[in-house]
Write an enzyme that holds these catalytic residues in place. Structure first.
Site: not given
Length: 314
Positions: A11, A129, A213, A275
């Site tokens: 972001g 979310k 993402k 991640k």
């Protein structure tokens, strides 16, 4: 053959905490981000770029709902597609200029990308979310009754709509991405991709969900045979015991070590954990390849092996 890289932008690559949430402010941040990406391209790497869209799609939803008395509000999947378009436009504009400034006349193209999710994914039974504006409890109950939203209290700040975050299963436009690969830098799977489910007759149907993402970038990296999954975030290295006096930055971890640290709860659920999990999935499927987690400004150094957290199979 030049190395293939899929870059997942955090972001902070699109929006600064020190500037307003306007399109103009975003473009200024993207210009700085694009300078780093252009440097990587200048090295001869072939690449695709995946970006997030959390704040942006939230604002699009909010604007659409605020204007509901003037124009019909857009479904969430359509808002996601809109965010892909305008973020991709900013990256195209800024990155093309950054490449031209380095005498690298190379096309940049954004592809509206649908990503298939499983309608039976457990995430649909547990939306987590948060998106959009904050509401009072009374307003939240009204929205649940009128629009069928799932609303949850968010850290004492008010009530927000929450949507599911299912795992990506298939990139619909992957063949188009492969065709473009040798001819352009492709911006794809923006915001994790537009989430769709596949009906028995083969048609696709958009759903109200957000795909992480980092997981979408990992799926893309597998599909194009990338050599490196490069996940860019705000920190130079992942760490264990983060924020504590004995914090330990991680320079290299194996799949087994990453799994152990994740099981111990060493990585933040909404920040570093996805991640690490995406990096683990990539090296598990590609034992001879690597994933790198680092900050945007250290990307080149990390590719040179000088910094970042490198995740490998062994």
């Amino acid at each position: 053959m030049p190395e293939r890289i899929v870059i997942a932008l955090g972001g902070n690559a699109l929006q600064s905490k020190d500037s307003g949430a306007t399109a103009e402010a975003q473009l200024e941040v993207v210009k700085k981000t694009s300078a780093h990406i252009a440097q990587i391209s200048q090295r001869g790497y072939e690449m695709a770029v995946v970006h997030g869209n959390g704040p942006q799609v939230g604002r699009i939803v909010l604007a659409s709902e605020a204007a509901r008395d003037v124009a019909p509000p857009m479904p969430f999947d359509v808002c996601g597609a809109m965010s892909q378009g305008y973020i991709g436009y900013h990256i195209q504009q800024a990155l093309k200029y950054a490449l031209n400034s380095r005498n690298r006349n190379y096309p940049v193209v954004t592809l509206a990308t649908q990503v298939v999710v499983d309608r039976n994914d457990p995430a649909f039974q547990n939306p987590t979310k948060p998106i959009g504006a904050f509401y009072t409890q009374e307003e939240a109950r009204q929205l649940e009754a009128e629009r069928g939203y799932t609303m949850r209290e968010d850290a004492g700040r008010g009530w927000r709509r929450v949507v599911p975050s299912p795992l990506p299963r298939r990139i619909v436009e992957i063949e188009a991405i492969r065709l473009l690969w040798d001819h352009a830098i492709v911006v794809a799977c923006g915001g994790g991709g537009i989430p769709v489910v596949e009906n028995p007759d083969g048609t696709l149907e958009g759903v109200a969900a957000v795909i992480d993402k980092d997981f979408a970038a990992e799926l893309l990296a597998e599909a194009v045979g990338a050599d490196v999954l490069l996940i860019l975030t705000e920190v130079e290295k992942a760490a264990i015991r983060f924020g504590k006096p004995d914090q330990e930055d991680l320079s290299h971890i194996s799949l087994a070590e990453a799994a152990r640290y994740a099981a111990e709860g060493q990585f933040g659920v909404g920040s570093m954990l996805p991640k690490i999990e995406a990096a683990m999935k990539f090296v598990r499927a590609n034992p001879g390849k690597k994933a790198i987690i680092t900050s945007l400004d250290k990307a080149l150094e990390a590719l040179d092996g000088k910094t970042g957290t490198v995740v490998t199979f062994a």
